[in-house]
Design a protein around this motif. Structure first.
Motif, PDB file in Angstrom:
ATOM      1  N   LEU A   2       0.852  -1.182   0.000  1.00  0.00           N
ATOM      2  CA  LEU A   2       0.000   0.000   0.000  1.00  0.00           C
ATOM      3  C   LEU A   2       0.889   1.234   0.000  1.00  0.00           C
ATOM      4  O   LEU A   2       1.917   1.269   0.653  1.00  0.00           O
ATOM      5  CB  LEU A   2      -0.911   0.002   1.218  1.00  0.00           C
ATOM      6  N   GLY A   3       0.464   2.242  -0.749  1.00  0.00           N
ATOM      7  CA  GLY A   3       1.297   3.428  -0.842  1.00  0.00           C
ATOM      8  C   GLY A   3       0.510   4.684  -1.133  1.00  0.00           C
ATOM      9  O   GLY A   3      -0.680   4.794  -0.820  1.00  0.00           O
ATOM     10  N   LYS A   4       1.176   5.612  -1.767  1.00  0.00           N
ATOM     11  CA  LYS A   4       0.578   6.917  -2.065  1.00  0.00           C
ATOM     12  C   LYS A   4      -0.602   6.795  -3.019  1.00  0.00           C
ATOM     13  O   LYS A   4      -1.565   7.547  -2.918  1.00  0.00           O
ATOM     14  CB  LYS A   4       1.628   7.845  -2.658  1.00  0.00           C
ATOM     15  N   LYS A   5      -0.526   5.845  -3.937  1.00  0.00           N
ATOM     16  CA  LYS A   5      -1.625   5.650  -4.887  1.00  0.00           C
ATOM     17  C   LYS A   5      -2.910   5.264  -4.147  1.00  0.00           C
ATOM     18  O   LYS A   5      -3.990   5.773  -4.459  1.00  0.00           O
ATOM     19  CB  LYS A   5      -1.236   4.566  -5.885  1.00  0.00           C
ATOM     20  N   ASP A   6      -2.791   4.411  -3.147  1.00  0.00           N
ATOM     21  CA  ASP A   6      -3.960   3.991  -2.375  1.00  0.00           C
ATOM     22  C   ASP A   6      -4.497   5.125  -1.504  1.00  0.00           C
ATOM     23  O   ASP A   6      -5.704   5.278  -1.361  1.00  0.00           O
ATOM     24  CB  ASP A   6      -3.597   2.785  -1.516  1.00  0.00           C
ATOM     25  N   LEU A   7      -3.608   5.906  -0.958  1.00  0.00           N
ATOM     26  CA  LEU A   7      -4.030   7.077  -0.195  1.00  0.00           C
ATOM     27  C   LEU A   7      -4.769   8.069  -1.094  1.00  0.00           C
ATOM     28  O   LEU A   7      -5.783   8.644  -0.700  1.00  0.00           O
ATOM     29  CB  LEU A   7      -2.822   7.744   0.466  1.00  0.00           C
ATOM     30  N   PHE A   8      -4.290   8.228  -2.327  1.00  0.00           N
ATOM     31  CA  PHE A   8      -4.954   9.117  -3.278  1.00  0.00           C
ATOM     32  C   PHE A   8      -6.348   8.601  -3.625  1.00  0.00           C
ATOM     33  O   PHE A   8      -7.301   9.383  -3.686  1.00  0.00           O
ATOM     34  CB  PHE A   8      -4.104   9.244  -4.545  1.00  0.00           C
ATOM     35  N   ILE A   9      -6.488   7.300  -3.827  1.00  0.00           N
ATOM     36  CA  ILE A   9      -7.808   6.724  -4.130  1.00  0.00           C
ATOM     37  C   ILE A   9      -8.765   6.988  -2.974  1.00  0.00           C
ATOM     38  O   ILE A   9      -9.914   7.372  -3.184  1.00  0.00           O
ATOM     39  CB  ILE A   9      -7.697   5.213  -4.421  1.00  0.00           C
ATOM     40  N   PHE A  10      -8.294   6.798  -1.743  1.00  0.00           N
ATOM     41  CA  PHE A  10      -9.142   7.051  -0.582  1.00  0.00           C
ATOM     42  C   PHE A  10      -9.510   8.525  -0.473  1.00  0.00           C
ATOM     43  O   PHE A  10     -10.654   8.868  -0.169  1.00  0.00           O
ATOM     44  CB  PHE A  10      -8.448   6.573   0.690  1.00  0.00           C
TER      45      PHE A  10
END
Length: 92
Positions: A2-10
């Motif tokens: 999990l990374g920045k991409k997942d934080l952006f989706i959230f």
């Protein structure tokens, strides 16, 4: 992982719920606002919520942004995959 991409989706998922529809309504007025707010059970339709920042609006939020389910599904799938990787679950 999990990374920045997942934080952006959230973040996008959350923004689509509260500030984004209200901002679009403020800028574009009726062009970016639902026409139908539900049926009142009689012969008429529910009026739009009086205060778009209150709980009344959030109760009808799925009318305005019903497509958010896809974003949370992607995030949940990635979290599930990460958990399975951490516990060493076998692949199928």
């Amino acid at each position: 992982k999990l990374g920045k991409k997942d934080l952006f989706i959230f973040l996008v998922y959350m923004l689509m719920a509260l500030p984004l529809p209200q901002i679009m309504h403020f800028v574009f007025r009726s062009w970016a606002w639902p026409v139908y707010w539900g049926d009142d059970g009689q012969d008429g339709f529910e009026p739009p919520p009086g205060d778009i920042w209150s709980w009344d609006y959030m109760e009808f939020n799925s009318v305005a942004s019903d497509h958010r389910w896809y974003l949370i599904m992607v995030l949940e799938a990635r979290i599930f995959m990460q958990i399975c990787e951490l516990v060493g679950a076998p692949g199928w």
